[in-house]
Design a protein around this motif. Structure first.
Motif, PDB file in Angstrom:
ATOM      1  N   PHE A  59      -4.641   2.430  -6.677  1.00 50.52           N
ATOM      2  CA  PHE A  59      -4.240   1.924  -5.372  1.00 50.52           C
ATOM      3  C   PHE A  59      -5.350   2.061  -4.329  1.00 50.52           C
ATOM      4  O   PHE A  59      -5.370   1.348  -3.339  1.00 50.52           O
ATOM      5  N   GLU A  60      -6.249   3.009  -4.547  1.00 52.85           N
ATOM      6  CA  GLU A  60      -7.246   3.345  -3.534  1.00 52.85           C
ATOM      7  C   GLU A  60      -8.324   2.280  -3.401  1.00 52.85           C
ATOM      8  O   GLU A  60      -8.613   1.550  -4.332  1.00 52.85           O
ATOM      9  N   GLY A  61      -8.909   2.223  -2.199  1.00 55.92           N
ATOM     10  CA  GLY A  61     -10.014   1.312  -1.952  1.00 55.92           C
ATOM     11  C   GLY A  61      -9.740   0.412  -0.771  1.00 55.92           C
ATOM     12  O   GLY A  61      -8.822   0.644   0.027  1.00 55.92           O
ATOM     13  N   GLU A  62     -10.559  -0.612  -0.672  1.00 57.19           N
ATOM     14  CA  GLU A  62     -10.383  -1.592   0.389  1.00 57.19           C
ATOM     15  C   GLU A  62      -9.717  -2.827  -0.183  1.00 57.19           C
ATOM     16  O   GLU A  62     -10.096  -3.309  -1.244  1.00 57.19           O
ATOM     17  N   ARG A 106       5.489   7.677  -3.116  1.00 55.62           N
ATOM     18  CA  ARG A 106       5.723   6.814  -4.281  1.00 55.62           C
ATOM     19  C   ARG A 106       7.206   6.472  -4.409  1.00 55.62           C
ATOM     20  O   ARG A 106       8.066   7.331  -4.356  1.00 55.62           O
ATOM     21  N   GLN A 107       7.463   5.164  -4.582  1.00 54.54           N
ATOM     22  CA  GLN A 107       8.822   4.672  -4.815  1.00 54.54           C
ATOM     23  C   GLN A 107       9.035   4.302  -6.270  1.00 54.54           C
ATOM     24  O   GLN A 107      10.121   4.417  -6.795  1.00 54.54           O
ATOM     25  N   SER A 108       7.974   3.795  -6.905  1.00 53.41           N
ATOM     26  CA  SER A 108       8.018   3.438  -8.321  1.00 53.41           C
ATOM     27  C   SER A 108       6.587   3.518  -8.837  1.00 53.41           C
ATOM     28  O   SER A 108       5.684   3.919  -8.102  1.00 53.41           O
ATOM     29  N   GLY A 109       6.364   3.105 -10.059  1.00 54.05           N
ATOM     30  CA  GLY A 109       5.022   3.148 -10.625  1.00 54.05           C
ATOM     31  C   GLY A 109       4.056   2.201  -9.967  1.00 54.05           C
ATOM     32  O   GLY A 109       2.842   2.367 -10.054  1.00 54.05           O
ATOM     33  N   SER A 110       4.567   1.187  -9.270  1.00 55.17           N
ATOM     34  CA  SER A 110       3.683   0.202  -8.649  1.00 55.17           C
ATOM     35  C   SER A 110       3.915   0.042  -7.148  1.00 55.17           C
ATOM     36  O   SER A 110       3.307  -0.816  -6.526  1.00 55.17           O
ATOM     37  N   ALA A 111       4.777   0.860  -6.540  1.00 58.08           N
ATOM     38  CA  ALA A 111       5.087   0.688  -5.112  1.00 58.08           C
ATOM     39  C   ALA A 111       5.153   2.025  -4.386  1.00 58.08           C
ATOM     40  O   ALA A 111       5.632   3.021  -4.934  1.00 58.08           O
ATOM     41  N   PHE A 123       3.646  -0.757   0.215  1.00 58.51           N
ATOM     42  CA  PHE A 123       2.424  -1.239  -0.434  1.00 58.51           C
ATOM     43  C   PHE A 123       2.727  -1.313  -1.917  1.00 58.51           C
ATOM     44  O   PHE A 123       3.085  -0.313  -2.532  1.00 58.51           O
ATOM     45  N   LYS A 124       2.625  -2.521  -2.490  1.00 55.96           N
ATOM     46  CA  LYS A 124       3.031  -2.732  -3.879  1.00 55.96           C
ATOM     47  C   LYS A 124       1.938  -3.483  -4.638  1.00 55.96           C
ATOM     48  O   LYS A 124       1.443  -4.504  -4.160  1.00 55.96           O
ATOM     49  N   LEU A 125       1.575  -2.974  -5.807  1.00 50.80           N
ATOM     50  CA  LEU A 125       0.618  -3.680  -6.644  1.00 50.80           C
ATOM     51  C   LEU A 125       1.311  -4.807  -7.385  1.00 50.80           C
ATOM     52  O   LEU A 125       2.399  -4.637  -7.932  1.00 50.80           O
ATOM     53  N   VAL A 126       0.675  -5.959  -7.379  1.00 52.02           N
ATOM     54  CA  VAL A 126       1.133  -7.097  -8.181  1.00 52.02           C
ATOM     55  C   VAL A 126       0.404  -7.052  -9.514  1.00 52.02           C
ATOM     56  O   VAL A 126       0.962  -7.305 -10.567  1.00 52.02           O
ATOM     57  N   SER A 127      -0.877  -6.725  -9.461  1.00 52.08           N
ATOM     58  CA  SER A 127      -1.711  -6.470 -10.634  1.00 52.08           C
ATOM     59  C   SER A 127      -2.752  -5.451 -10.184  1.00 52.08           C
ATOM     60  O   SER A 127      -2.715  -4.986  -9.051  1.00 52.08           O
ATOM     61  N   LEU A 143       6.217  -8.578   8.522  1.00 53.54           N
ATOM     62  CA  LEU A 143       4.857  -9.011   8.284  1.00 53.54           C
ATOM     63  C   LEU A 143       4.580  -8.798   6.806  1.00 53.54           C
ATOM     64  O   LEU A 143       4.649  -7.669   6.317  1.00 53.54           O
ATOM     65  N   ASP A 144       4.362  -9.875   6.082  1.00 56.48           N
ATOM     66  CA  ASP A 144       4.082  -9.815   4.645  1.00 56.48           C
ATOM     67  C   ASP A 144       2.656 -10.307   4.422  1.00 56.48           C
ATOM     68  O   ASP A 144       2.330 -11.441   4.777  1.00 56.48           O
ATOM     69  N   LEU A 145       1.828  -9.458   3.819  1.00 53.71           N
ATOM     70  CA  LEU A 145       0.428  -9.804   3.613  1.00 53.71           C
ATOM     71  C   LEU A 145       0.048  -9.725   2.141  1.00 53.71           C
ATOM     72  O   LEU A 145       0.204  -8.668   1.529  1.00 53.71           O
ATOM     73  N   PRO A 146      -0.463 -10.798   1.575  1.00 54.69           N
ATOM     74  CA  PRO A 146      -1.034 -10.709   0.221  1.00 54.69           C
ATOM     75  C   PRO A 146      -2.438 -10.113   0.343  1.00 54.69           C
ATOM     76  O   PRO A 146      -3.213 -10.494   1.219  1.00 54.69           O
ATOM     77  N   LEU A 147      -2.744  -9.139  -0.488  1.00 58.66           N
ATOM     78  CA  LEU A 147      -4.029  -8.464  -0.452  1.00 58.66           C
ATOM     79  C   LEU A 147      -4.739  -8.591  -1.788  1.00 58.66           C
ATOM     80  O   LEU A 147      -4.093  -8.690  -2.839  1.00 58.66           O
TER      81      LEU A 147
END
Length: 151
Positions: A59-62, A106-111, A123-127, A143-147
């Motif tokens: 998850f870390e980084g810019e 942490r809410q789940s393995g990806s969120a 903050f949720k990872l899609v991939s 506010l929904d932002l794709p990162l």
């Protein structure tokens, strides 16, 4: 009489081969077959699911947003329930949201999610290279932002 011994000898010679074949067949049924991933050149990065367990460094980084400074994500050193993601928004988003630092659990393995004042931030990872940042506030402001990973 000699023929009987020749037949027994021939049988004895093939016995190790039979034992090996039987052992291999037994082992083959005990070991599950590994599923092969799609290795075609057109396959994209693996998509996150609710059961995907990403480690904190993933998850870390810019994380880039088009035409804006990146969102910065860092993890604290704690493990387990005390682990947090520290999300820092660029100044341009701080003006919209009202603050720029958030602490998420942490809410789940990806969120990861956090609530501060009137805001809920997810903050949720899609991939491994794309994520979504959702910020919702009072009176259903969203506010929904794709990162995308800013390499």
């Amino acid at each position: 009489m000699m023929e009987k011994h020749v037949q027994e000898f021939a049988f004895m010679k093939c016995l190790p081969a039979l034992t090996l074949a039987a052992a291999m067949a037994t082992v083959g049924t005990m070991i599950p077959v590994a599923s092969q991933a799609d290795t075609s050149p057109h396959s994209g990065p693996a998509q996150a699911t609710a059961s995907t367990q990403y480690p904190v460094p993933t998850f870390e980084g810019e994380w880039a947003i088009m035409a804006m400074d990146p969102v910065k994500v860092a993890g604290n050193r704690a493990l387990g329930p005390a682990a947090r993601l520290l999300v820092t928004l660029p100044d341009s988003l701080q003006k919209i949201v009202g603050q720029n630092h958030f602490s998420l659990s942490r809410q789940s393995g990806s969120a990861w999610q956090g609530k501060q004042d009137d805001l809920t931030v997810t903050f949720k990872l899609v991939s491994e290279n794309s994520a979504e940042l959702h910020i919702s506030g009072k009176e259903n402001h969203k506010l929904d932002l794709p990162l995308y990973r800013n390499n």
